[in-house]
Design a protein around this motif. Structure first.
Motif, PDB file in Angstrom:
ATOM      1  N   CYS A  93       0.763  -1.218  -0.032  1.00 57.88           N
ATOM      2  CA  CYS A  93      -0.044  -0.017   0.017  1.00 57.88           C
ATOM      3  C   CYS A  93       0.915   1.170  -0.066  1.00 57.88           C
ATOM      4  O   CYS A  93       2.039   1.087   0.458  1.00 57.88           O
ATOM      5  N   LEU A  94       0.314   2.389  -0.589  1.00 57.76           N
ATOM      6  CA  LEU A  94       1.137   3.635  -0.811  1.00 57.76           C
ATOM      7  C   LEU A  94       0.364   4.639  -0.186  1.00 57.76           C
ATOM      8  O   LEU A  94      -0.880   4.857  -0.191  1.00 57.76           O
ATOM      9  N   SER A  95       1.272   5.552   0.362  1.00 63.93           N
ATOM     10  CA  SER A  95       0.785   6.939   1.004  1.00 63.93           C
ATOM     11  C   SER A  95       1.977   7.725   0.661  1.00 63.93           C
ATOM     12  O   SER A  95       3.129   7.699   0.504  1.00 63.93           O
ATOM     13  N   LEU A  96       1.502   9.160   0.895  1.00 66.31           N
ATOM     14  CA  LEU A  96       2.201  10.264   0.565  1.00 66.31           C
ATOM     15  C   LEU A  96       3.009  10.482   2.031  1.00 66.31           C
ATOM     16  O   LEU A  96       2.393  10.559   3.044  1.00 66.31           O
ATOM     17  N   THR A  97       4.306  10.983   2.102  1.00 65.29           N
ATOM     18  CA  THR A  97       4.896  11.475   3.450  1.00 65.29           C
ATOM     19  C   THR A  97       4.448  12.845   3.328  1.00 65.29           C
ATOM     20  O   THR A  97       3.705  13.362   2.307  1.00 65.29           O
ATOM     21  N   GLU A  98       5.011  13.569   4.350  1.00 61.60           N
ATOM     22  CA  GLU A  98       4.396  14.935   4.526  1.00 61.60           C
ATOM     23  C   GLU A  98       5.278  15.540   3.400  1.00 61.60           C
ATOM     24  O   GLU A  98       4.391  16.658   2.760  1.00 61.60           O
ATOM     25  N   ALA A  99       6.544  15.528   2.978  1.00 57.43           N
ATOM     26  CA  ALA A  99       7.065  16.007   1.714  1.00 57.43           C
ATOM     27  C   ALA A  99       6.445  15.772   0.600  1.00 57.43           C
ATOM     28  O   ALA A  99       6.045  16.554  -0.331  1.00 57.43           O
ATOM     29  N   GLY A 100       5.844  14.498   0.365  1.00 63.67           N
ATOM     30  CA  GLY A 100       5.107  14.216  -0.677  1.00 63.67           C
ATOM     31  C   GLY A 100       3.712  14.948  -0.962  1.00 63.67           C
ATOM     32  O   GLY A 100       3.360  15.318  -2.081  1.00 63.67           O
ATOM     33  N   ALA A 101       3.186  15.047   0.159  1.00 63.95           N
ATOM     34  CA  ALA A 101       1.954  15.928   0.274  1.00 63.95           C
ATOM     35  C   ALA A 101       2.102  17.374  -0.066  1.00 63.95           C
ATOM     36  O   ALA A 101       1.573  18.039  -0.944  1.00 63.95           O
ATOM     37  N   GLN A 102       3.384  18.102   0.350  1.00 66.72           N
ATOM     38  CA  GLN A 102       3.611  19.371   0.031  1.00 66.72           C
ATOM     39  C   GLN A 102       4.139  19.380  -1.518  1.00 66.72           C
ATOM     40  O   GLN A 102       3.669  20.456  -2.171  1.00 66.72           O
ATOM     41  N   LEU A 103       4.743  18.414  -1.931  1.00 65.06           N
ATOM     42  CA  LEU A 103       4.869  18.506  -3.440  1.00 65.06           C
ATOM     43  C   LEU A 103       3.631  18.278  -4.393  1.00 65.06           C
ATOM     44  O   LEU A 103       3.665  19.143  -5.196  1.00 65.06           O
ATOM     45  N   GLU A 104       2.846  17.524  -3.868  1.00 65.55           N
ATOM     46  CA  GLU A 104       1.490  17.254  -4.555  1.00 65.55           C
ATOM     47  C   GLU A 104       0.687  18.482  -4.761  1.00 65.55           C
ATOM     48  O   GLU A 104       0.233  19.107  -5.607  1.00 65.55           O
ATOM     49  N   SER A 105       0.829  19.218  -3.486  1.00 68.13           N
ATOM     50  CA  SER A 105       0.230  20.511  -3.552  1.00 68.13           C
ATOM     51  C   SER A 105       0.738  21.464  -4.318  1.00 68.13           C
ATOM     52  O   SER A 105       0.059  22.484  -4.845  1.00 68.13           O
ATOM     53  N   ALA A 106       1.873  21.692  -4.351  1.00 70.51           N
ATOM     54  CA  ALA A 106       2.594  22.647  -5.170  1.00 70.51           C
ATOM     55  C   ALA A 106       2.389  22.266  -6.742  1.00 70.51           C
ATOM     56  O   ALA A 106       2.191  23.478  -7.568  1.00 70.51           O
ATOM     57  N   LEU A 107       2.327  21.112  -6.781  1.00 71.97           N
ATOM     58  CA  LEU A 107       1.994  20.678  -8.399  1.00 71.97           C
ATOM     59  C   LEU A 107       0.490  21.188  -8.814  1.00 71.97           C
ATOM     60  O   LEU A 107       0.222  21.502  -9.784  1.00 71.97           O
ATOM     61  N   SER A 108      -0.297  20.841  -7.857  1.00 77.81           N
ATOM     62  CA  SER A 108      -1.753  20.744  -8.188  1.00 77.81           C
ATOM     63  C   SER A 108      -2.302  21.928  -7.979  1.00 77.81           C
ATOM     64  O   SER A 108      -3.588  22.658  -8.555  1.00 77.81           O
ATOM     65  N   SER A 109      -1.853  23.019  -7.129  1.00 73.14           N
ATOM     66  CA  SER A 109      -2.161  24.154  -6.562  1.00 73.14           C
ATOM     67  C   SER A 109      -2.639  25.160  -7.929  1.00 73.14           C
ATOM     68  O   SER A 109      -3.366  25.774  -7.927  1.00 73.14           O
ATOM     69  N   PRO A 110      -1.601  25.360  -8.810  1.00 74.09           N
ATOM     70  CA  PRO A 110      -1.880  26.094 -10.087  1.00 74.09           C
ATOM     71  C   PRO A 110      -2.832  25.550 -10.988  1.00 74.09           C
ATOM     72  O   PRO A 110      -3.851  26.434 -11.707  1.00 74.09           O
ATOM     73  N   GLN A 111      -3.147  24.301 -10.945  1.00 74.07           N
ATOM     74  CA  GLN A 111      -4.132  23.692 -11.663  1.00 74.07           C
ATOM     75  C   GLN A 111      -5.455  23.989 -10.917  1.00 74.07           C
ATOM     76  O   GLN A 111      -6.649  24.380 -11.689  1.00 74.07           O
ATOM     77  N   PHE A 112      -5.477  23.905  -9.603  1.00 71.05           N
ATOM     78  CA  PHE A 112      -6.707  24.144  -9.115  1.00 71.05           C
ATOM     79  C   PHE A 112      -7.198  25.491  -9.177  1.00 71.05           C
ATOM     80  O   PHE A 112      -8.363  25.904  -9.458  1.00 71.05           O
ATOM     81  N   ALA A 113      -6.179  26.578  -9.033  1.00 74.93           N
ATOM     82  CA  ALA A 113      -6.380  27.965  -9.174  1.00 74.93           C
ATOM     83  C   ALA A 113      -6.827  28.360 -10.620  1.00 74.93           C
ATOM     84  O   ALA A 113      -7.841  29.312 -10.687  1.00 74.93           O
ATOM     85  N   MET A 114      -6.212  27.500 -11.689  1.00 79.83           N
ATOM     86  CA  MET A 114      -6.849  27.615 -13.126  1.00 79.83           C
ATOM     87  C   MET A 114      -8.171  27.294 -13.415  1.00 79.83           C
ATOM     88  O   MET A 114      -8.985  28.090 -13.913  1.00 79.83           O
ATOM     89  N   LEU A 115      -8.548  26.480 -12.663  1.00 75.49           N
ATOM     90  CA  LEU A 115      -9.883  25.765 -12.969  1.00 75.49           C
ATOM     91  C   LEU A 115     -10.926  26.714 -12.074  1.00 75.49           C
ATOM     92  O   LEU A 115     -12.150  27.123 -12.665  1.00 75.49           O
TER      93      LEU A 115
END
Length: 142
Positions: A93-115
């Motif tokens: 099973c896979l989960s994000l670490t805290e650093a993984g969650a931060q990177l995922e947020s940095a990647l997705s935030s511009p997309q969420f803002a655009m949408l």
């Protein structure tokens, strides 16, 4: 009936929209020498913490070989952690670490803002139409 020209223009719009949608995360991923596969993995693991590898592969519609390298890189970078399933220890099973969650947020935030901006600009009726088109297209591969 939609003409070939209209379909071609719709196709081009989809290409341009996808390029705009992926530009910011692609630039951030490029700094690490990574690509959209890494972003997809972070996204789906983040949306479903504890997801089994086989479930992830099914959601992405890819083979184990296709994600092996990118997933290994994310684990080695300390962004994704693995653990055996509580009921079946053979299942990883896979989960994000805290650093993984931060990177995922940095990647997705511009997309969420655009949408968010585009949805607000176009209005709820357009958003409903867009969602209907996206869902109908997504069903074509399931």
């Amino acid at each position: 009936m939609t003409t070939k020209r209209a379909l071609s223009e719709a196709q081009e719009l989809l290409f341009y929209a996808y390029r705009a949608f992926t530009a910011a995360p692609d630039a951030l991923l490029d700094q690490r020498g990574w690509n959209r596969v890494h972003h997809r993995l972070l996204h789906f693991i983040g949306r479903d913490p504890g997801i089994a590898v086989n479930e992830l592969l099914e959601k992405l519609g890819v083979s184990k070989q296709a994600v092996h390298g990118p997933l290994k890189a994310l684990v080695e970078a300390g962004l994704v952690e693995t653990a055996p399933d509580a009921e079946d220890r053979r299942v990883k099973c896979l989960s994000l670490t805290e650093a993984g969650a931060q990177l995922e947020s940095a990647l997705s935030s511009p997309q969420f803002a655009m949408l968010g901006e585009v949805f607000a600009q176009c209005g709820p009726q357009a958003v409903q139409g867009w969602e209907a088109v996206m869902k109908a297209m997504a069903k074509r591969i399931s």
